[in-house]
Scaffold this motif. Structure first.
Motif, PDB file in Angstrom:
ATOM      1  N   THR A  90       0.814  -1.216   0.000  1.00 26.05           N
ATOM      2  CA  THR A  90       0.000   0.000   0.000  1.00 26.05           C
ATOM      3  C   THR A  90       0.850   1.270   0.000  1.00 26.05           C
ATOM      4  N   TYR A 178      -3.091   7.069  -8.447  1.00 27.50           N
ATOM      5  CA  TYR A 178      -3.817   6.085  -9.261  1.00 27.50           C
ATOM      6  C   TYR A 178      -3.174   4.705  -9.158  1.00 27.50           C
ATOM      7  N   LEU A 181      -3.640   3.080  -5.656  1.00 28.09           N
ATOM      8  CA  LEU A 181      -4.997   2.573  -5.488  1.00 28.09           C
ATOM      9  C   LEU A 181      -5.232   1.320  -6.322  1.00 28.09           C
TER      10      LEU A 181
END
Length: 202
Positions: A90, A178, A181
């Motif tokens: 992440t 972007y 995610l």
């Protein structure tokens, strides 16, 4: 003019805002890291920044400090904790670098800071990546990240040096969001550590 004044002011302003917003996340990460394995919460490593200046890059620790198990040396992959794997996938492990930005050692956008020992391995063109401030994300990260070779990364870094502008930084910033995610270009390369650069094209 842009990098030394406008970009620096934007970096400080956004870093302060994000530290306040991300504070609960960083506190939760610190607790999880401490509960899962022994060792410090933060990982610091010497890197080279603009004009080859040495500084300590700060990240959340994602690996166990133990290097041996039953006398056998553990690989980097074996040392990565469950929490650490999530933080890497992440990119949350990068959040402490907001403090590197406040100290002027890094920017949000720029070539990733690499190990000092790589300096003697660069060719003349590759060394140009140190003409600008290192960044959390850069042109190479949004154009392949760890899925491309060192040689390709350095070419993209130098491209950024030659085209640095607010528009380019704006594009990289949103492409980074972007990709995080979508977890685009995040294969095993963000779970495993990258191989060392040996000064030879891949």
């Amino acid at each position: 003019m842009y990098e030394n004044y406008i970009k620096r002011k934007l970096d400080v302003a956004f870093a302060l805002v994000l530290i306040l917003i991300a504070a609960p996340i960083m506190i939760a990460c610190a607790l999880l890291i401490k509960c899962e394995s022994e060792g410090p919460i933060l990982f610091q490593q010497t890197r080279l920044g603009k004009y080859n200046r040495v500084f300590k890059v700060i990240k959340f620790r994602t690996m166990r400090i133990q290097t041996l198990d039953a006398g056998q040396e553990l690989t980097d992959r074996q040392r990565i904790t469950k929490v650490g794997a999530f933080l890497r996938k992440t990119s949350i492990d990068e959040l402490p670098q907001l403090f590197n930005i406040l100290m002027g050692e890094m920017s949000f956008i720029g070539p990733r800071p690499l190990l000092p020992q790589y300096l003697t391995l660069y060719d003349q063109n590759q060394q140009r990546r140190h003409e600008v401030t290192s960044g959390i994300s850069g042109w190479a990260q949004v154009n392949g990240r760890n899925a491309i070779s060192w040689d390709e990364k350095f070419k993209l870094d130098v491209y950024y040096v030659d085209h640095i502008s607010f528009i380019v930084d704006f594009k990289i910033f949103f492409l980074t969001i972007y990709q995080v995610l979508r977890r685009k270009d995040v294969d095993h390369s963000r779970v495993d550590t990258m191989p060392f650069f040996k000064g030879e094209p891949e």
